[in-house]
Write a protein that holds these residues in place. Structure first.
Motif, PDB file in Angstrom:
ATOM      1  N   GLY A  92      16.087  -5.129  52.456  1.00  0.00           N
ATOM      2  CA  GLY A  92      16.683  -6.464  52.472  1.00  0.00           C
ATOM      3  C   GLY A  92      16.388  -7.224  51.188  1.00  0.00           C
ATOM      4  N   VAL A  93      15.158  -7.082  50.678  1.00  0.00           N
ATOM      5  CA  VAL A  93      14.791  -7.751  49.429  1.00  0.00           C
ATOM      6  C   VAL A  93      15.628  -7.213  48.271  1.00  0.00           C
ATOM      7  N   VAL A  94      15.769  -5.890  48.210  1.00  0.00           N
ATOM      8  CA  VAL A  94      16.559  -5.283  47.132  1.00  0.00           C
ATOM      9  C   VAL A  94      18.014  -5.734  47.208  1.00  0.00           C
ATOM     10  N   GLU A  95      18.578  -5.758  48.414  1.00  0.00           N
ATOM     11  CA  GLU A  95      19.967  -6.204  48.573  1.00  0.00           C
ATOM     12  C   GLU A  95      20.120  -7.668  48.174  1.00  0.00           C
ATOM     13  N   TRP A  96      19.129  -8.468  48.511  1.00  0.00           N
ATOM     14  CA  TRP A  96      19.171  -9.887  48.144  1.00  0.00           C
ATOM     15  C   TRP A  96      19.156 -10.061  46.634  1.00  0.00           C
ATOM     16  N   VAL A  97      18.252  -9.337  45.951  1.00  0.00           N
ATOM     17  CA  VAL A  97      18.178  -9.441  44.490  1.00  0.00           C
ATOM     18  C   VAL A  97      19.447  -8.879  43.855  1.00  0.00           C
ATOM     19  N   GLN A  98      19.954  -7.767  44.383  1.00  0.00           N
ATOM     20  CA  GLN A  98      21.199  -7.202  43.864  1.00  0.00           C
ATOM     21  C   GLN A  98      22.358  -8.186  43.999  1.00  0.00           C
TER      22      GLN A  98
ATOM     23  N   GLY B 156      24.900  -5.420  35.787  1.00  0.00           N
ATOM     24  CA  GLY B 156      23.782  -6.211  36.275  1.00  0.00           C
ATOM     25  C   GLY B 156      22.677  -5.373  36.877  1.00  0.00           C
ATOM     26  N   GLU B 157      22.992  -4.159  37.333  1.00  0.00           N
ATOM     27  CA  GLU B 157      22.000  -3.320  37.985  1.00  0.00           C
ATOM     28  C   GLU B 157      20.861  -2.923  37.049  1.00  0.00           C
ATOM     29  N   ARG B 158      21.104  -2.955  35.743  1.00  0.00           N
ATOM     30  CA  ARG B 158      20.055  -2.571  34.807  1.00  0.00           C
ATOM     31  C   ARG B 158      18.905  -3.587  34.790  1.00  0.00           C
ATOM     32  N   TYR B 159      19.169  -4.796  35.265  1.00  0.00           N
ATOM     33  CA  TYR B 159      18.142  -5.838  35.261  1.00  0.00           C
ATOM     34  C   TYR B 159      17.406  -5.950  36.602  1.00  0.00           C
ATOM     35  N   LEU B 160      17.812  -5.150  37.573  1.00  0.00           N
ATOM     36  CA  LEU B 160      17.217  -5.224  38.905  1.00  0.00           C
ATOM     37  C   LEU B 160      15.715  -4.958  38.911  1.00  0.00           C
ATOM     38  N   PRO B 161      15.215  -3.915  38.214  1.00  0.00           N
ATOM     39  CA  PRO B 161      13.757  -3.673  38.265  1.00  0.00           C
ATOM     40  C   PRO B 161      12.929  -4.853  37.785  1.00  0.00           C
TER      41      PRO B 161
ATOM     42  N   LEU C 285      19.180 -15.252  32.244  1.00  0.00           N
ATOM     43  CA  LEU C 285      19.573 -13.919  31.788  1.00  0.00           C
ATOM     44  C   LEU C 285      21.092 -13.796  31.705  1.00  0.00           C
ATOM     45  N   SER C 286      21.785 -14.333  32.678  1.00  0.00           N
ATOM     46  CA  SER C 286      23.248 -14.300  32.675  1.00  0.00           C
ATOM     47  C   SER C 286      23.807 -15.020  31.455  1.00  0.00           C
ATOM     48  N   GLY C 287      23.267 -16.176  31.150  1.00  0.00           N
ATOM     49  CA  GLY C 287      23.738 -16.915  29.976  1.00  0.00           C
ATOM     50  C   GLY C 287      23.465 -16.182  28.672  1.00  0.00           C
ATOM     51  N   ALA C 288      22.361 -15.408  28.642  1.00  0.00           N
ATOM     52  CA  ALA C 288      22.005 -14.712  27.403  1.00  0.00           C
ATOM     53  C   ALA C 288      22.880 -13.492  27.150  1.00  0.00           C
ATOM     54  N   VAL C 289      23.217 -12.751  28.210  1.00  0.00           N
ATOM     55  CA  VAL C 289      23.960 -11.494  28.023  1.00  0.00           C
ATOM     56  C   VAL C 289      25.457 -11.650  28.149  1.00  0.00           C
TER      57      VAL C 289
END
Length: 243
Positions: free
Chosen positions: A75-81, A92-97, A235-239
């Motif tokens: 659930g935490v991973v899905e929330w962050v994803q 965006g998945e590259r920033y998940l870790p 991060l979104s604004g930067a990339v």
């Protein structure tokens, strides 16, 4: 400067027979051991180790039929994803870790405020400032990597070239101010909640602990969400290539 070392730091001081001495300009000259003086680092390290241990345990015991702990982490991973996917359009998945690690670190530090003998490391500005600086370095690095060094910093000059001498310093000042706002928001809220909870526990130790702990857990989750969301937005604004 007020300083109340955690019971864990005091206990370890006794067990390890650490010498206590006054630290100039700190805690009104109260004699403290090195662990009592830097107990926020002790609690931050412990929170990081707990997060690593639990995530390692979940990873080693992955199952097609998940148990309660695996379900929580899924659930935490899905929330962050979902948070990353809603704000970062491409890859965006590259920033998940990184984002997931920061979320767990902040959450476990906040959670320590509910455990007798411990104190939340995030109630110390040194810890939240360090976390904010790591986030700051991360999104600026990936912004330069994604767009190129020159293009990334050029967008701070604004769209009109002759306004560059005015716009660039203001934009850089705004960029640097994120470090303060990101760190002080988490520090102020957690420190304030910890102090208020301690006051109520002292006044009514038999009636208030359970509801206060429930509220503290909810509050810790909210502050984790805010810190993580801001990290994703920065991060979104930067990339992003659209700005």
């Amino acid at each position: 400067m007020e300083h109340h070392p955690s019971l864990l730091a005091q206990w370890l001081t006794q067990i390890l027979h650490l010498a206590r001495h006054a630290w100039p300009g700190f805690a009104h000259g109260e004699p403290l051991s090195v662990l009592e003086r830097y107990d926020h680092l002790l609690n931050a390290l412990l929170a990081a180790l707990v997060a690593m241990a639990i995530t390692t345990l979940v990873r080693k015991n992955l199952s097609r039929i998940p148990g309660p702990l695996q379900q929580v982490f899924e659930g935490v991973v899905e929330w962050v994803q979902g948070m990353i996917g809603d704000n970062i359009a491409h890859h965006g998945e590259r920033y998940l870790p990184f984002i997931g690690t920061m979320a767990l670190f902040v959450f476990f530090n906040n959670l320590f405020g509910l455990i007798p003998g411990l104190s939340p490391a995030t109630s110390n500005w040194n810890v939240t400032l360090g976390a904010a600086l790591v986030v700051f370095a991360y999104y600026n690095f990936h912004g330069m990597k994604e767009q190129g060094f020159g293009k990334y910093w050029a967008h701070f000059a604004g769209p009109i070239w002759w306004l560059m001498p005015l716009m660039f310093p203001l934009e850089i000042l705004g960029l640097l101010s994120r470090i303060l706002s990101h760190s002080l928001r988490l520090f102020g809220n957690i420190a304030g909640e910890h102090v208020v909870a301690g006051i109520f526990f002292g006044l009514m130790p038999l009636l208030l602990p359970v509801p206060m702990m429930v509220l503290g857990l909810f509050f810790g989750l909210i502050q984790t969400f805010v810190f993580t969301m801001l990290a994703v937005i920065y991060l979104s604004g930067a990339v992003s290539h659209e700005h």
